[in-house]
Scaffold this motif. Structure first.
Motif, PDB file in Angstrom:
ATOM      1  N   LYS A  62      -0.225  -5.691  -2.184  1.00 56.63           N
ATOM      2  CA  LYS A  62       0.667  -4.616  -1.721  1.00 56.63           C
ATOM      3  C   LYS A  62      -0.074  -3.294  -1.551  1.00 56.63           C
ATOM      4  CE  LYS A  62       4.898  -6.238  -4.027  1.00 56.63           C
ATOM      5  NZ  LYS A  62       5.887  -5.893  -5.069  1.00 56.63           N
ATOM      6  N   LEU A  91       6.735   3.307  -0.011  1.00 54.69           N
ATOM      7  CA  LEU A  91       6.363   1.893   0.026  1.00 54.69           C
ATOM      8  C   LEU A  91       6.579   1.229  -1.321  1.00 54.69           C
ATOM      9  CD1 LEU A  91       2.481   1.703   0.691  1.00 54.69           C
ATOM     10  CD2 LEU A  91       3.705   3.789   0.312  1.00 54.69           C
ATOM     11  N   ASP A  92       6.701  -0.099  -1.255  1.00 51.52           N
ATOM     12  CA  ASP A  92       6.906  -0.883  -2.466  1.00 51.52           C
ATOM     13  C   ASP A  92       5.548  -1.308  -3.008  1.00 51.52           C
ATOM     14  OD1 ASP A  92       7.546  -2.703  -4.453  1.00 51.52           O
ATOM     15  OD2 ASP A  92       7.855  -4.335  -3.009  1.00 51.52           O
ATOM     16  N   VAL A  93       5.169  -0.744  -4.128  1.00 46.75           N
ATOM     17  CA  VAL A  93       3.929  -1.183  -4.783  1.00 46.75           C
ATOM     18  C   VAL A  93       4.243  -1.618  -6.209  1.00 46.75           C
ATOM     19  CG1 VAL A  93       2.271   0.118  -3.389  1.00 46.75           C
ATOM     20  CG2 VAL A  93       3.355   1.215  -5.367  1.00 46.75           C
ATOM     21  N   GLU A 122      -0.696 -10.325  -6.562  1.00 44.33           N
ATOM     22  CA  GLU A 122       0.435 -10.008  -5.675  1.00 44.33           C
ATOM     23  C   GLU A 122       0.585  -8.492  -5.533  1.00 44.33           C
ATOM     24  OE1 GLU A 122       2.071 -12.282  -4.025  1.00 44.33           O
ATOM     25  OE2 GLU A 122       2.329 -14.111  -5.245  1.00 44.33           O
ATOM     26  N   TRP A 123       0.300  -7.799  -6.618  1.00 41.64           N
ATOM     27  CA  TRP A 123       0.343  -6.337  -6.546  1.00 41.64           C
ATOM     28  C   TRP A 123      -0.826  -5.800  -5.726  1.00 41.64           C
ATOM     29  CZ3 TRP A 123      -3.332  -2.943  -8.929  1.00 41.64           C
ATOM     30  CH2 TRP A 123      -3.087  -1.593  -8.657  1.00 41.64           C
ATOM     31  N   ASP A 180      -3.351  -1.388   3.114  1.00 41.96           N
ATOM     32  CA  ASP A 180      -2.576  -0.794   4.212  1.00 41.96           C
ATOM     33  C   ASP A 180      -2.717  -1.649   5.475  1.00 41.96           C
ATOM     34  OD1 ASP A 180      -4.903  -0.118   5.585  1.00 41.96           O
ATOM     35  OD2 ASP A 180      -4.783   2.033   5.115  1.00 41.96           O
TER      36      ASP A 180
END
Ligand code: 9MR
Ligand code: ZN
Length: 548
Positions: free
Chosen positions: A218, A153-155, A214-215, A221
Motif C-alpha cells: 500500500k 489514502l489507505d495505508v 500487504e501494508w 505509489d
C-alpha cells in the motif's frame, strides 16, 4: 512500581539478584556451557533443583574484559549433559535457574516470533490470540499525504515499528527480510511452530510476514515510488494504539524505501509462490515497478523529517546498498540478466557487503545472490563468499578476546546494541549454512547466551523470558495496558554507552562500562525501546539454532 509518571520520575535501575551469569533459558545437552563469574573464587558447583551437586569445577580466568570493565572467570560445565534444571554456585553467589535440554529455545523462538503479531497495526488483537494483551483496532482512518493534504489514502496495516506507533518502510522491509531468510534457510524450525495467530494455511511465520507485506504494497505509489513512512506528525503519548487518534500522514517517496520494497517483494515473491501464486505474482509486479522507478531515478532521494514532524527519520546518507539489494533479489527471482548487470554496477560504489541492519543492507543483497538458483558469475560468487568468511573470522577474533565470548567492540554498545549482537550471530549462522562450517555454531550460540542473561548485568533482554528479565520497555501499549507483566518476546535495544536520552543520563553514572549502560526503564528510549528489526535477527538466530 510507578509506571504512570515515568517521564518525571525515572527509577533506579533494577539490579540482578544473581552474581553469576548464565543463559537463563539454558543450554543444549551437547553444547559448550560456560557460566560467567565476575569475581575470583576457588571452585564452582552446578546444583540441581533438589540441591544436589551435579558437577564441580575450577573457574578459569578470562582476564580483564574491556566492555564490562572488570575481570572475568568462566565456569565450564560442558560435560554436564543430563536434561534438567540447575543453577551455578560459587563464592557464596548463585546464578539464575536454567535448563539443559533439547527444547530449551523453543519458547523464546515462538515468543520472539509472536512479538510481531502483538505489534500489528490496523486490526484488533482478540483475546483468543492475544490473551490479556488484547486491544481494539488502531490507526485505520485514511491518511493524508504530508505534502498535499487534499489527497487521502489507505495505508492501514503492517506492524508498529517499535515503542512508537510509526510505520517505516525501510525498517519494515529489513525485519520482514530477516524473517523470510530465516524461513528460507531454516524451514524445519518453522514447521512445528504454532503462534496462535488468526491466519492458517501456510507456516505461521509466513502469515505474519504477509501482514507486513500487504501494508508495504500500500506504500507504493502509482509510479512505483515508495513512500518513506506513515506516521502521525508527532510521537503519540503513552496511550493504547486505538487511543492514538491523531491525523496519520504519508511522507514523501525516498529511493531507499523504493529499493527496499523492490528487494523484499522480490524475495517474498519467491517464498510465497509455493502457497499463493496470485500473491507471489502481485509481489513480483510491485518489485518490478519499483525497479523501473529506480531506473528513472538514478539520483539519491533521501529522507529527513520535514518541519513539524518528530517521528523516526530513518535517513541514510546514500542508497547504494539498497539498490544493490533490490537488483540482487530481482536477479535471484527472475534470472533476468539486466538485473545482474545492474547489481554488478551497484557494487562499484563502496558499501559493506555483509551488513544486515535496516540502513546498510548489502549483506541481504549478498545473501540473495549466494542463495540464488540462477547462473552466477564465479568471481562474484567467490568475492561475496569471501566477504562473509572474512567477516566471520574477524568477529571470531573479537569474540575470543571477550570474557563473554561475544564479538562486540566497545563501539557496538550503541543505540540498539542488541541488533549488533544478533546480526553478528547471523553472520556466524550464515557461514555455517553457506559453507557447512559448524565451528561457527558455538559462536552464534554465545551471542544468544548474552541476550538471554550471560551478560554483565545478568538480565535477559527478552520480555517474558528468563528468571530476571527486562519488563519495562519503552513500548507504548506495554505501559498503557497497566498489566504488570509485559507483552512477551520483545527484544530490548540494550546497553548504549552514548546514553542518548535524558533519562539514561540521569540514571547511569558517567564512566559506566559500555556493557553496563542499560536500565530497564520505560522512560529510556535509547536503552530500552523495542523494534521489529531487533526482534527479527533474534528470530533468525533462533531458527538457525532450533532448525538446523
Ligand atoms: O534504531 C534507531 C537507532 O539506530 C538510531 O540511533 C535512533 C536515533 O536516530 O533511532 C532508532 O530508530 C527509532 C526510529 O527512528 C523510530 N522508531 C523507534 C526506533 C528505535 O528507537
Ligand atoms: Zn496501529
Amino acid at each position: 512500581m510507578n509506571r504512570k509518571n515515568f517521564d518525571t520520575e525515572p527509577r533506579s535501575p533494577r539490579i540482578t539478584p544473581f552474581g553469576i551469569f548464565v543463559d537463563q533459558l539454558g543450554y543444549y545437552p551437547d553444547s559448550g556451557k560456560k557460566a560467567i563469574i565476575p569475581f575470583e573464587c576457588n571452585g564452582f558447583d552446578v546444583v540441581d533443583m533438589d540441591g544436589n551437586v551435579r558437577f564441580s569445577g575450577t573457574p578459569v580466568s578470562a582476564g580483564y574484559d574491556e566492555a564490562s570493565g572488570g575481570n572475568v572467570w568462566t565456569a565450564d560445565f560442558s560435560d554436564l549433559a543430563e536434561t534438567g534444571s540447575y543453577c551455578v554456585k560459587a563464592g557464596g553467589k548463585t546464578s539464575a535457574m536454567f535448563r539443559i535440554g533439547n527444547d530449551v529455545y523453543y519458547d523464546v523462538f515462538d515468543k520472539t516470533s509472536k512479538a510481531f503479531y502483538y505489534l500489528r497495526c490496523g486490526c484488533g488483537l482478540d483475546k483468543r490470540c492475544a490473551g490479556v494483551w488484547h486491544h481494539e483496532k488502531c490507526h485505520t482512518a485514511p491518511a493524508k499525504l504530508w505534502e498535499n493534504r487534499d489527497v487521502t489514502l489507505d495505508v492501514s496495516g503492517g506492524w508498529h515499528d517499535a515503542g512508537d506507533y510509526g510505520r517505516y518502510v525501510t525498517a519494515g522491509a529489513c525485519a520482514a527480510a530477516h524473517l523470510l531468510y530465516a524461513y528460507k534457510m531454516f524451514p524445519k524450525a518453522f514447521g512445528k511452530q504454532k503462534l496462535n495467530i488468526p491466519e492458517s494455511g501456510c507456516p505461521d511465520i509466513l502469515s505474519e510476514v504477509r501482514y507486513e507485506l500487504e501494508w508495504l504494497l500500500k506504500m507504493q505509489d502509482s509510479e512505483g515510488g515508495v513512500y518513506h513512512k506513515a506516521t502521525t506528525a508527532q510521537h503519540a503519548p503513552f496511550v493504547m494504539p486505538e487511543d492514538d487518534t491523531a491525523e496519520m500522514y504519508v511522507f514523501p517517496v525516498s529511493s531507499m524505501a523504493t529499493a527496499d520494497l523492490a528487494a523484499v517483494c522480490a524475495l517474498a515473491s519467491g517464498v510465497y509462490a509455493a502457497y499463493d501464486k496470485a500473491f507471489a505474482s502481485k509481489l513480483r509486479g510491485a518489485a518490478e515497478r519499483s525497479a523501473e522507478w529506480l531506473d528513472r531515478h538514478p539520483e539519491f532521494i533521501g529522507f529527513a523529517n520535514p518541519e513539524g514532524c518528530n517521528t523516526g527519520g530513518y535517513g541514510e546518507r546514500d542508497d547504494f546498498s539498497n539498490r544493490f539489494w533490490a537488483y540482487s533479489e530481482l536477479y535471484a527471482l527472475t534470472g533476468d540478466l539486466k538485473y545482474h548487470s545492474k547489481l554488478v554496477s551497484a557494487m562499484k560504489e563502496d558499501f559493506p557487503l555483509t551488513a544486515l541492519g535496516y540502513g546498510e543492507v548489502g549483506g541481504l543483497g549478498s545473501l540473495a545472490y549466494l542463495l540464488s538458483k540462477q547462473g552466477k558469475d564465479v568471481n562474484l560468487e567467490y568475492k561475496l563468499k569471501s566477504m562473509f568468511r572474512r567477516k566471520a573470522e574477524e568477529l571470531k577474533k573479537t569474540a575470543d578476546k571477550s570474557g563473554y565470548g561475544i564479538a562486540m567492540t566497545e563501539d557496538d554498545y550503541c543505540w540498539g546494541s542488541n541488533m549488533n549482537l544478533m546480526t553478528k550471530a547471523m553472520i556466524f549462522a550464515i557461514n555455517d549454512a553457506v559453507f557447512n562450517d559448524r565451528t561457527y555454531r558455538g559462536y552464534a550460540k554465545r551471542h544468544l547466551h548474552y541476550l538471554l542473561g550471560a551478560n554483565a548485568l545478568g538480565i535477559s533482554y527478552v520480555t517474558g523470558l528468563g528468571e530476571f528479565r527486562c519488563n519495562y520497555p519503552h513500548l507504548r501499549p506495554a505501559f498503557a495496558d497497566r498489566i504488570e507483566e509485559c507483552i512477551p518476546g520483545m527484544v530490548a535495544g540494550g546497553p548504549n554507552k552514548y546514553l542518548s536520552d535524558p533519562f539514561a543520563r540521569q540514571v547511569i553514572p558517567e564512566g559506566t562500562p559500555p556493557m553496563k549502560c542499560y536500565a530497564d526503564d520505560t522512560a529510556s528510549y535509547s536503552l530500552n525501546e523495542i523494534t521489529i528489526y531487533w526482534n527479527s535477527p533474534a528470530v533468525f538466530v533462533l531458527a538457525y539454532l532450533c532448525g538446523n
